[in-house]
Write a protein that holds these residues in place. Structure first.
Motif, PDB file in Angstrom:
ATOM      1  N   THR A 197    -113.041 -19.435 -13.090  1.00 35.79           N
ATOM      2  CA  THR A 197    -113.407 -19.565 -11.682  1.00 35.79           C
ATOM      3  C   THR A 197    -112.958 -18.311 -10.937  1.00 35.79           C
ATOM      4  OG1 THR A 197    -112.975 -21.948 -11.874  1.00 35.79           O
ATOM      5  CG2 THR A 197    -113.283 -21.060  -9.658  1.00 35.79           C
ATOM      6  N   ASP A 198    -113.896 -17.416 -10.715  1.00 36.87           N
ATOM      7  CA  ASP A 198    -113.573 -16.161 -10.058  1.00 36.87           C
ATOM      8  C   ASP A 198    -113.087 -16.421  -8.634  1.00 36.87           C
ATOM      9  OD1 ASP A 198    -113.375 -13.416  -9.799  1.00 36.87           O
ATOM     10  OD2 ASP A 198    -115.380 -13.234  -8.931  1.00 36.87           O
ATOM     11  N   GLY A 199    -111.955 -15.805  -8.261  1.00 34.95           N
ATOM     12  CA  GLY A 199    -111.387 -15.976  -6.930  1.00 34.95           C
ATOM     13  C   GLY A 199    -110.286 -17.010  -6.862  1.00 34.95           C
ATOM     14  N   SER A 200    -110.039 -17.725  -7.959  1.00 33.81           N
ATOM     15  CA  SER A 200    -108.971 -18.730  -7.966  1.00 33.81           C
ATOM     16  C   SER A 200    -107.664 -18.105  -8.438  1.00 33.81           C
ATOM     17  CB  SER A 200    -109.347 -19.908  -8.868  1.00 33.81           C
ATOM     18  OG  SER A 200    -109.433 -19.503 -10.221  1.00 33.81           O
ATOM     19  N   ALA A 201    -106.550 -18.809  -8.208  1.00 27.44           N
ATOM     20  CA  ALA A 201    -105.235 -18.296  -8.579  1.00 27.44           C
ATOM     21  C   ALA A 201    -104.286 -19.469  -8.779  1.00 27.44           C
ATOM     22  CB  ALA A 201    -104.698 -17.360  -7.506  1.00 27.44           C
ATOM     23  N   ILE A 202    -103.183 -19.200  -9.476  1.00 28.13           N
ATOM     24  CA  ILE A 202    -102.162 -20.220  -9.730  1.00 28.13           C
ATOM     25  C   ILE A 202    -100.868 -19.804  -9.050  1.00 28.13           C
ATOM     26  CG2 ILE A 202    -100.758 -21.381 -11.491  1.00 28.13           C
ATOM     27  CD1 ILE A 202    -103.054 -21.035 -13.433  1.00 28.13           C
ATOM     28  N   GLU A 203    -100.277 -20.732  -8.319  1.00 25.86           N
ATOM     29  CA  GLU A 203     -98.972 -20.522  -7.706  1.00 25.86           C
ATOM     30  C   GLU A 203     -97.946 -21.369  -8.454  1.00 25.86           C
ATOM     31  OE1 GLU A 203     -96.605 -21.214  -3.454  1.00 25.86           O
ATOM     32  OE2 GLU A 203     -98.707 -21.827  -3.680  1.00 25.86           O
ATOM     33  N   THR A 204     -96.917 -20.710  -8.957  1.00 27.86           N
ATOM     34  CA  THR A 204     -95.878 -21.418  -9.706  1.00 27.86           C
ATOM     35  C   THR A 204     -94.656 -21.623  -8.831  1.00 27.86           C
ATOM     36  OG1 THR A 204     -96.645 -20.416 -11.774  1.00 27.86           O
ATOM     37  CG2 THR A 204     -94.448 -21.381 -11.774  1.00 27.86           C
ATOM     38  N   LYS A 205     -94.292 -22.866  -8.627  1.00 30.33           N
ATOM     39  CA  LYS A 205     -93.089 -23.220  -7.883  1.00 30.33           C
ATOM     40  C   LYS A 205     -92.063 -23.792  -8.858  1.00 30.33           C
ATOM     41  CE  LYS A 205     -95.696 -24.513  -3.700  1.00 30.33           C
ATOM     42  NZ  LYS A 205     -95.944 -25.599  -2.727  1.00 30.33           N
ATOM     43  N   GLU A 206     -90.858 -23.954  -8.364  1.00 24.20           N
ATOM     44  CA  GLU A 206     -89.820 -24.530  -9.219  1.00 24.20           C
ATOM     45  C   GLU A 206     -90.143 -25.978  -9.594  1.00 24.20           C
ATOM     46  OE1 GLU A 206     -85.581 -23.527  -8.404  1.00 24.20           O
ATOM     47  OE2 GLU A 206     -86.420 -22.672  -6.561  1.00 24.20           O
ATOM     48  N   SER A 207     -90.741 -26.687  -8.650  1.00 26.96           N
ATOM     49  CA  SER A 207     -91.002 -28.101  -8.898  1.00 26.96           C
ATOM     50  C   SER A 207     -92.473 -28.421  -9.110  1.00 26.96           C
ATOM     51  CB  SER A 207     -90.502 -28.931  -7.708  1.00 26.96           C
ATOM     52  OG  SER A 207     -91.267 -28.643  -6.545  1.00 26.96           O
ATOM     53  N   ALA A 208     -93.345 -27.458  -8.887  1.00 28.21           N
ATOM     54  CA  ALA A 208     -94.773 -27.770  -8.899  1.00 28.21           C
ATOM     55  C   ALA A 208     -95.605 -26.594  -9.382  1.00 28.21           C
ATOM     56  CB  ALA A 208     -95.215 -28.190  -7.495  1.00 28.21           C
ATOM     57  N   LEU A 209     -96.851 -26.897  -9.717  1.00 27.93           N
ATOM     58  CA  LEU A 209     -97.869 -25.896 -10.030  1.00 27.93           C
ATOM     59  C   LEU A 209     -99.055 -26.146  -9.107  1.00 27.93           C
ATOM     60  CD1 LEU A 209     -97.911 -25.842 -13.953  1.00 27.93           C
ATOM     61  CD2 LEU A 209     -97.078 -24.031 -12.435  1.00 27.93           C
ATOM     62  N   VAL A 210     -99.581 -25.082  -8.511  1.00 27.64           N
ATOM     63  CA  VAL A 210    -100.689 -25.218  -7.560  1.00 27.64           C
ATOM     64  C   VAL A 210    -101.817 -24.277  -7.963  1.00 27.64           C
ATOM     65  CG1 VAL A 210    -101.374 -25.193  -5.142  1.00 27.64           C
ATOM     66  CG2 VAL A 210     -99.001 -25.695  -5.746  1.00 27.64           C
ATOM     67  N   TRP A 211    -103.021 -24.842  -8.099  1.00 26.23           N
ATOM     68  CA  TRP A 211    -104.225 -24.051  -8.383  1.00 26.23           C
ATOM     69  C   TRP A 211    -105.005 -23.894  -7.082  1.00 26.23           C
ATOM     70  CZ3 TRP A 211    -109.643 -25.164  -8.485  1.00 26.23           C
ATOM     71  CH2 TRP A 211    -110.421 -24.229  -9.154  1.00 26.23           C
ATOM     72  N   HIS A 212    -105.164 -22.642  -6.617  1.00 24.50           N
ATOM     73  CA  HIS A 212    -105.850 -22.345  -5.357  1.00 24.50           C
ATOM     74  C   HIS A 212    -107.278 -21.866  -5.630  1.00 24.50           C
ATOM     75  CE1 HIS A 212    -102.164 -22.373  -2.789  1.00 24.50           C
ATOM     76  NE2 HIS A 212    -101.574 -22.045  -3.931  1.00 24.50           N
ATOM     77  N   HIS A 213    -108.235 -22.373  -4.853  1.00 30.62           N
ATOM     78  CA  HIS A 213    -109.620 -21.883  -4.988  1.00 30.62           C
ATOM     79  C   HIS A 213    -110.211 -21.520  -3.628  1.00 30.62           C
ATOM     80  CE1 HIS A 213    -111.536 -25.729  -3.625  1.00 30.62           C
ATOM     81  NE2 HIS A 213    -110.457 -26.275  -4.156  1.00 30.62           N
ATOM     82  N   GLN A 214    -109.352 -21.128  -2.693  1.00 29.83           N
ATOM     83  CA  GLN A 214    -109.801 -20.783  -1.344  1.00 29.83           C
ATOM     84  C   GLN A 214    -110.786 -19.616  -1.345  1.00 29.83           C
ATOM     85  OE1 GLN A 214    -106.593 -19.836   1.303  1.00 29.83           O
ATOM     86  NE2 GLN A 214    -107.903 -19.519   3.080  1.00 29.83           N
ATOM     87  N   TYR A 215    -110.580 -18.654  -2.246  1.00 27.67           N
ATOM     88  CA  TYR A 215    -111.427 -17.448  -2.244  1.00 27.67           C
ATOM     89  C   TYR A 215    -112.511 -17.494  -3.317  1.00 27.67           C
ATOM     90  CZ  TYR A 215    -107.606 -15.864   0.683  1.00 27.67           C
ATOM     91  OH  TYR A 215    -106.669 -15.771   1.677  1.00 27.67           O
TER      92      TYR A 215
END
Length: 870
Positions: free
Chosen positions: A697-715
């Motif tokens: 998915t072009d434009g997506s990204a992963i944010e790694t937190k200490e307690s969580a994982l977040v997949w962003h697709h805003q762009y």
């Protein structure tokens, strides 16, 4: 609401007539003032009853105002006497749709006449039209009509909505904003005239087609709670086409000011929804079969149902003696021939030339059909003028001459091109006489020709029973797959009009179809067309419009925005702007306070590139924290390292990071874990899955937190990102089913986090801890801007009314922005949040100075700038 009816129009209705036949009896005037729904005041009904009459005022009928570019009235002016005469156009769909309304409904029409009326005659003509036909005319000046209709509508909207891009600038197709200004002016005139026809707040307004797409905004600006439906008869293009329109957002936002938007097919509705998502960032969903778009607290409903034909009108004309005589004449003229019929407007999108080329290939490849098959092409007059239309006409004539010269004979013309206007009864006769009908448009909103053809081929009224069609009737259709009626005609031969070979092949297969197959296809079509008629369409739209408007008086409305950016925000009755005066008075009296603040979008603008808090924010928070009565927490989804760094100078500030997974009461204290610590095994499962979707998915990204994982697709692409997010959600729920984590989908994100972690739960825990320590707050404030903050609002509202407190505290649950929320208050943006916090921090600062012997005078009479409630 004050009715804006024109007094001249009303008085003229009882004055002398325009022609000798006009009745001079007075009519009931429109009410002047609406004091409440269905309660009218103003007119004196005694004036319209005889002296000896004891009758009560006539009952008010439900009023539906039908708005279209042209009125369903035929107007003629005698060249000698210069007197006007008018008659109702019974073939107009605007007249026929009234069969779908009940007897208790009064229909009023708003639109223009198809001819010019001189200024001196306009008032008298308007008087006659309203009295005799309940029509309110919109008199546009010739120049305005030319620029509005032939200019913007036909030069820009009509081609664009039919998927034609202005790629050749040499033809003068560059966008002309002066034409759009004419479009705005014309729509404003229509809106003003609609207001003249509105009798009460219970009236419904139904606006038709692309000529009037700005009316919803202009009308709602005048009457915020108007019950307004809009139906688009033309196609709606894909987002890639529509986005080329320079005024794309103005038109989209205006349509969204309607309560119900109707489309002929799902494709057109899907394109509209895609435009709203991609250009305005709006979400839509289907609930119990109804599609709705959330727009500033209002749910704009989407209706998908194609227009039908008036079966009774067609049958009535079919049984007229002149129609029967015309059928005999056609039978004699084409005796022994197989008749194929085409009926189209002279338009570049009707595909007339492509149809003729397909017929030419049919005759070329099948010599046996020469002398036996005739294509009768009826060409209706063009609705607009232009070089393209003239070129299309010349091409059609050229092809027809070539076919007749090559395959015709002295007694046989394989192609009959009829260009002169054909009366409706003659078209009915051709429908009834033709064994085949072809509609080959390259793009068309609906096209009712196939429906009319099917009804005519059924025969007379005696045979017209939807449950038991005449078994001897046949109708064979060849329909372009780009025509709106195509999905409903499953028994037709669907063709790609751009492939003339496919068109020729479809004609050949239709001609060679067996009788039983033709009867079966006809029966299937007739059952649909005879049941989905124009009255069914109108009744269904009217019912859905009533359903869409049922909550109008259950919510409070705010009118915001200027010009074409105007919109109405609908919110719960108790929802109101937060006043500094109110907060300050409660704040000063309180003994113990708890203040919970979201971070992004609340104390730092969402659009800010630099996400660190400003010096002003730091100073305000320090002032609040310095008051021993205050417990202040920033509750954010961000990681604790970021928040710790940004607020390093705030010694007494509490921080709840990663939605409350990590909690710290002040800088000098250790971080606590909101839930029992988990091992990282679940991340080893979730991260590879997220990586897979990030790579695809072009434009997506992963944010790694200490307690969580977040997949962003805003762009990412809006539709593709949403589709991938849904798939990722299902994928993660499947692979993490046995893990102590939860998978949630938010705005442009998919997040995996430990179970029992949310902003609401951490706020609940903090409040309970304060009560346990003997510091139960009597002042609770919570400010946030997004979905995750709704949990906080719900918790503090619930806790305040629970038995946790001996005396219920004052609660200020405040949303940033006017939108549907569980909060009871709102402010407009982050700047107002800062001003509000600064205002109450001044109180704490003053108390501190007073306790040290320093007094200062501070007035709280001033409201927060821009927070005037109405």
């Amino acid at each position: 609401m004050v009715s804006m009816s024109c007094p001249d129009l009303l008085t003229l209705c009882s004055q002398s007539d325009l022609t000798s036949e006009i009745d001079t009896n007075p009519i009931r005037p429109l009410p002047r003032v609406v004091t409440s729904p269905a309660l009218i005041s103003g007119p004196n009904w005694d004036l319209f009853t005889s002296d000896n009459s004891d009758s009560s005022p006539p009952p008010l009928l439900k009023r539906k105002i039908i708005v279209a570019n042209f009125l369903p009235v035929v107007a003629n002016r005698d060249s000698v006497s210069e007197k006007w005469s008018f008659s109702l156009d019974k073939d107009s769909i605007l007249v026929q749709l009234t069969d779908g309304f009940g007897e208790d409904v009064e229909v009023v029409y708003v639109g223009s006449l198809k001819c010019e009326v001189e200024l001196v005659d306009q008032e008298r003509v308007a008087s006659v039209l309203f009295r005799d036909f309940k029509c309110i005319p919109t008199f546009l000046s010739p120049d305005l009509h030319r620029r509005y209709y032939h200019g913007f509508c036909k030069q820009f909207l009509w081609p664009l909505f039919h998927y034609m891009l202005p790629i050749c600038l040499e033809k003068g197709e560059l966008f002309d904003r002066t034409l759009f200004q004419a479009y705005v002016s014309a729509n404003k005139i229509f809106a003003d005239k609609i207001m003249e026809g509105i009798n009460s707040d219970d009236d419904f307004v139904w606006v038709h087609d692309y000529h009037l797409m700005l009316v919803p905004t202009l009308l709602r600006k005048k009457l915020n709670r108007v019950k307004l439906g809009f139906f688009l008869h033309s196609p709606f293009p894909s987002s890639e086409i529509y986005r080329t329109l320079p005024v794309r957002e103005e038109i989209l936002k205006s349509l969204l000011n309607a309560d119900l938007i109707g489309f002929q097919t799902f494709d057109y509705a899907r394109h509209f929804l895609s435009c709203c998502s991609r250009m305005l960032g709006l979400d839509y969903e289907s609930k119990r079969g109804y599609i709705g778009i959330e727009y500033f607290g209002r749910t704009v409903s989407i209706k998908i149902l194609s227009v039908g034909v008036h079966v009774g009108r067609i049958e009535s004309v079919f049984n007229e003696s002149k129609t029967v005589q015309k059928i005999r004449e056609i039978g004699e003229r084409f005796k022994g021939k197989t008749l194929i019929l085409g009926v189209d407007d002279m338009d570049i999108f009707k595909g007339i030339s492509l149809k003729l080329l397909g017929f030419e290939i049919l005759l070329e490849r099948n010599p046996k059909l020469r002398g036996k098959v005739v294509l009768v092409q009826i060409v209706n007059p063009a609705r607009s003028s232009g070089k393209d239309v003239q070129e299309a006409r010349k091409e059609a004539i050229l092809v027809s001459k070539r076919i007749n010269s090559q395959y015709g004979s002295p007694n046989y013309d394989p192609l009959v091109l009829i260009e002169e206007p054909v009366p409706f009864y003659e078209k009915i006769a051709y429908y009834a006489s033709s064994e085949y009908c072809i509609v080959n448009a390259v793009r068309d909103g609906m096209n009712l020709v196939p429906y009319e053809y099917i009804i005519c081929r059924q025969g007379t009224t005696q045979n017209a029973n939807p449950q038991n069609p005449n078994p001897n009737s046949t109708s064979t259709l060849i329909v372009s797959e780009f025509v709106g009626c195509s999905p409903s005609l499953s028994g037709a031969f669907r063709v790609n009009p751009w492939s003339v070979d496919d068109v020729a092949d479809a004609m050949y297969r239709a001609i060679n179809l067996s009788i039983s197959e033709k009867q079966m296809r006809h029966e299937k079509h007739y059952k649909y067309v005879s049941s989905h008629h124009v009255a069914y369409w109108a009744k269904s739209f009217s019912q859905d419009l009533e359903r869409a408007c049922k909550d109008h008086y259950n919510r409070r409305c705010w009118a915001i925005g200027f010009g074409l950016g105007f919109r109405v925000v609908a919110l719960q009755p108790g929802f109101r702007k937060l006043s500094l005066d109110h907060v300050a008075s409660v704040y000063k009296k309180s003994v113990k306070r708890a203040i919970f603040l979201d971070y992004d979008g609340t104390i730092v603008p969402e659009s800010s590139i630099n996400k660190a808090p400003s010096e002003d924010v730091i100073a305000i928070l320090n002032n609040l924290c310095a008051d021993p009565k205050n417990t202040v927490f920033v509750v954010s989804g961000r990681g604790r390292d970021s928040l710790d760094g940004w607020f390093s100078s705030c010694d007494e500030l509490g921080i709840a990071a990663e939605h409350g997974y990590f909690i710290r009461w002040s800088k000098g204290r250790e971080w606590e874990t909101g839930t029992p610590a988990l091992n990282g095994d679940w991340k080893k499962v979730a991260e590879p899955v997220m990586n897979l979707y990030m790579e695809t998915t072009d434009g997506s990204a992963i944010e790694t937190k200490e307690s969580a994982l977040v997949w962003h697709h805003q762009y990412a692409d809006y539709d593709f990102g949403s589709c991938q997010a849904k798939e990722l959600l299902n994928h993660l729920e499947s692979v993490l089913a046995n893990e102590p984590v939860m998978v949630k989908r938010g705005q442009h994100i998919v997040e995996v986090k430990p179970q029992g972690v949310s902003k609401g739960l951490v706020v609940e825990k903090l409040i309970e801890k304060m009560v346990e320590d003997g510091s139960a707050p009597d002042f609770l404030m919570c400010i946030g801007d997004d979905r995750s903050d709704e949990d906080m609002f719900e918790i503090i509202n619930g806790k305040a009314s629970s038995d946790l407190f001996t005396v219920p505290p004052e609660v200020f649950a405040c949303s940033v922005g006017q939108k549907p929320t569980k909060a009871k208050y709102y402010v407009d943006d982050t700047s107002e949040v800062i001003r509000l916090l600064k205002g109450i921090s001044v109180i704490s600062n003053r108390k501190e100075k007073e306790s040290g012997g320093v007094r200062s005078r501070v007035s709280f009479k001033m409201p927060i700038e821009g927070l005037d409630y109405y």
